[in-house]
Motif scaffolding. Structure first.
Motif, PDB file in Angstrom:
ATOM      1  N   THR A   1      32.237  34.134  40.279  1.00  0.00           N
ATOM      2  CA  THR A   1      31.229  33.886  39.254  1.00  0.00           C
ATOM      3  C   THR A   1      31.113  35.107  38.346  1.00  0.00           C
ATOM      4  OG1 THR A   1      29.463  34.635  40.732  1.00  0.00           O
ATOM      5  CG2 THR A   1      29.936  32.276  40.684  1.00  0.00           C
TER       6      THR A   1
ATOM      7  N   HIS B   1      27.731  26.728  33.157  1.00  0.00           N
ATOM      8  CA  HIS B   1      28.965  27.503  33.109  1.00  0.00           C
ATOM      9  C   HIS B   1      29.506  27.496  31.677  1.00  0.00           C
ATOM     10  CE1 HIS B   1      29.147  27.575  37.501  1.00  0.00           C
ATOM     11  NE2 HIS B   1      29.011  26.254  37.517  1.00  0.00           N
TER      12      HIS B   1
ATOM     13  N   ALA C   1      31.909  25.273  43.611  1.00  0.00           N
ATOM     14  CA  ALA C   1      31.707  26.573  42.975  1.00  0.00           C
ATOM     15  C   ALA C   1      33.056  27.217  42.665  1.00  0.00           C
ATOM     16  CB  ALA C   1      30.900  27.485  43.892  1.00  0.00           C
TER      17      ALA C   1
ATOM     18  N   GLY D   1      24.854  32.902  39.334  1.00  0.00           N
ATOM     19  CA  GLY D   1      25.890  32.130  40.011  1.00  0.00           C
ATOM     20  C   GLY D   1      26.698  31.265  39.074  1.00  0.00           C
TER      21      GLY D   1
ATOM     22  N   LEU E   1      29.734  30.808  35.935  1.00  0.00           N
ATOM     23  CA  LEU E   1      31.031  31.313  35.486  1.00  0.00           C
ATOM     24  C   LEU E   1      31.025  31.536  33.984  1.00  0.00           C
ATOM     25  CD1 LEU E   1      34.084  31.920  35.937  1.00  0.00           C
ATOM     26  CD2 LEU E   1      34.493  29.470  35.586  1.00  0.00           C
TER      27      LEU E   1
END
Length: 376
Positions: free
Chosen positions: A343, A105, A339, A131, A133
């Protein structure tokens, strides 16, 4: 510590700076192991070792070249990258590419609208496909204002946001570099879901909630809010004014903007870069003192309107760089456990929830309860 035998889940890149240190301090508060990385390992180590209580958390110090290959190797096995090495339009691309390649991420502290738009267009879909960010601008400027805006939008039927972001203090070296870098970019507001360009020399005389004295504000690069709300079905119009509360500083910003348009914009790209770097260095070449909550305060004011309603939300806070450090550290802490709400390209509020972020800022004493006034 200076080894990487056990990969730590969070990498703070650009850890020698003012904001990087604050992110590290709050990662320690959340007991999150991290790697502090930068191009000068000795400087990174010096900064980290000065953090109070740093021996209570696991960390590594790593010197790394600013290349995709080197950064990808560093990020491999980590879950979150917190990037503070700006200006991001100049130095951010390699870090985003490396985070994507490593499957991590990506968060950064940018206030550059052109960089946020570039991230959304260039890497947003690729991060979503994995998936992951991609959340540039997870920072007091402008996440705290986004929190206030989302509180206003909790009342359905409001589609127009008029936002004011002000803080008291002096920019860090990196922030000063960013301020002068964004002079070269076009700045946009949102009108009926379309980007409209600001006149570069636009200024505002604004009423500041909580005080009688007015302040000078500017579009401040357009800010991140128009980009975040561009595809929000609740919102059609977003305009933002921002700045620091010290009038003399803002008078200097206004004068520099006028000078840039008249004298520097006609130069070629290299000439612009050299001229702006010289000015930025003369304004702020060192690190400002640590924030004092009695002195360094912030105001995020949002007036929201619609055909049949009005709302005014004000968030009074303190220590805007500490707010940024906390927001980054909490975002990393959260991503290690679950999660995000969204995303791909997303703002901090879209990824973690505005009420949740407000609660974190409140729990560390960095903002008051929001002041909310509604008319319908």
């Amino acid at each position: 510590m200076n080894t990487t035998e056990t990969k730590k889940p969070v990498v703070v890149y650009g850890a020698t700076g003012y904001t990087g240190r604050l992110i590290i301090e709050y990662l320690r508060e959340f007991n999150v192991p991290f790697i502090a990385a930068g191009r000068d390992g000795d400087r990174v180590r010096e900064v980290v070792e000065r953090v109070p209580g740093i021996d209570t958390v696991e960390y590594d110090v790593v010197q790394v070249e600013h290349t995709v290959a080197a950064l990808t190797e560093l990020f491999d096995g980590a879950s979150v990258v917190c990037n503070t090495a700006g200006p991001f339009i100049k130095f951010g691309g390699e870090v985003v590419e490396s985070a994507l390649a490593a499957g991590a991420h990506y968060l950064d502290t940018t206030g550059e609208q052109d960089w946020v738009m570039h991230c959304a267009d260039t890497w947003g879909p690729a991060f979503a496909d994995k998936g992951l960010l991609l959340a540039p601008g997870t920072a007091q400027m402008y996440t705290t204002g986004e929190i206030a805006a989302n509180i206003a939008l909790e009342e359905p039927g409001l589609d127009t946001l008029d936002i004011l972001v002000l803080w008291r203090g002096f920019p860090t070296y990196a922030s000063t570099q960013t301020i002068f870098t964004i002079l070269k970019a076009n700045h946009y507001y949102l009108q009926q879901n379309e980007y409209m360009q600001w006149v570069p020399t636009t200024t505002f005389e604004v009423n500041v909630p909580g005080q009688h004295e007015t302040a000078i504000a500017v579009p401040w690069g357009g800010t991140s809010h128009p980009v975040w709300f561009k595809n929000d079905p609740r919102v059609a119009n977003v305009k933002v004014a921002g700045g620091v509360m010290e009038r003399s500083v803002m008078e200097g910003v206004v004068a520099t903007t006028k000078m840039f348009e008249e004298q520097i914009r006609p130069l070629d790209a290299a000439g612009q870069e050299a001229a702006l770097a010289e000015i930025a260095g003369s304004v702020q070449a060192g690190m400002p003192p640590r924030e004092n909550p009695r002195i360094n305060n912030s105001v995020d004011s949002v007036m929201a309107s619609g055909p049949l309603g009005r709302a005014h939300v004000v968030l009074h806070g303190n220590s805007n760089y500490k707010q940024t450090g906390l927001l980054q550290a909490y975002a990393a802490y959260s991503l290690l456990q679950q999660a995000p709400l969204r995303t791909g390209f997303a703002s901090a509020c879209q990824a973690f929830g505005h009420r949740n972020l407000l609660g974190q800022l409140r729990s560390f004493g960095l903002v008051l309860n929001p002041s909310v006034t509604r008319l319908s």
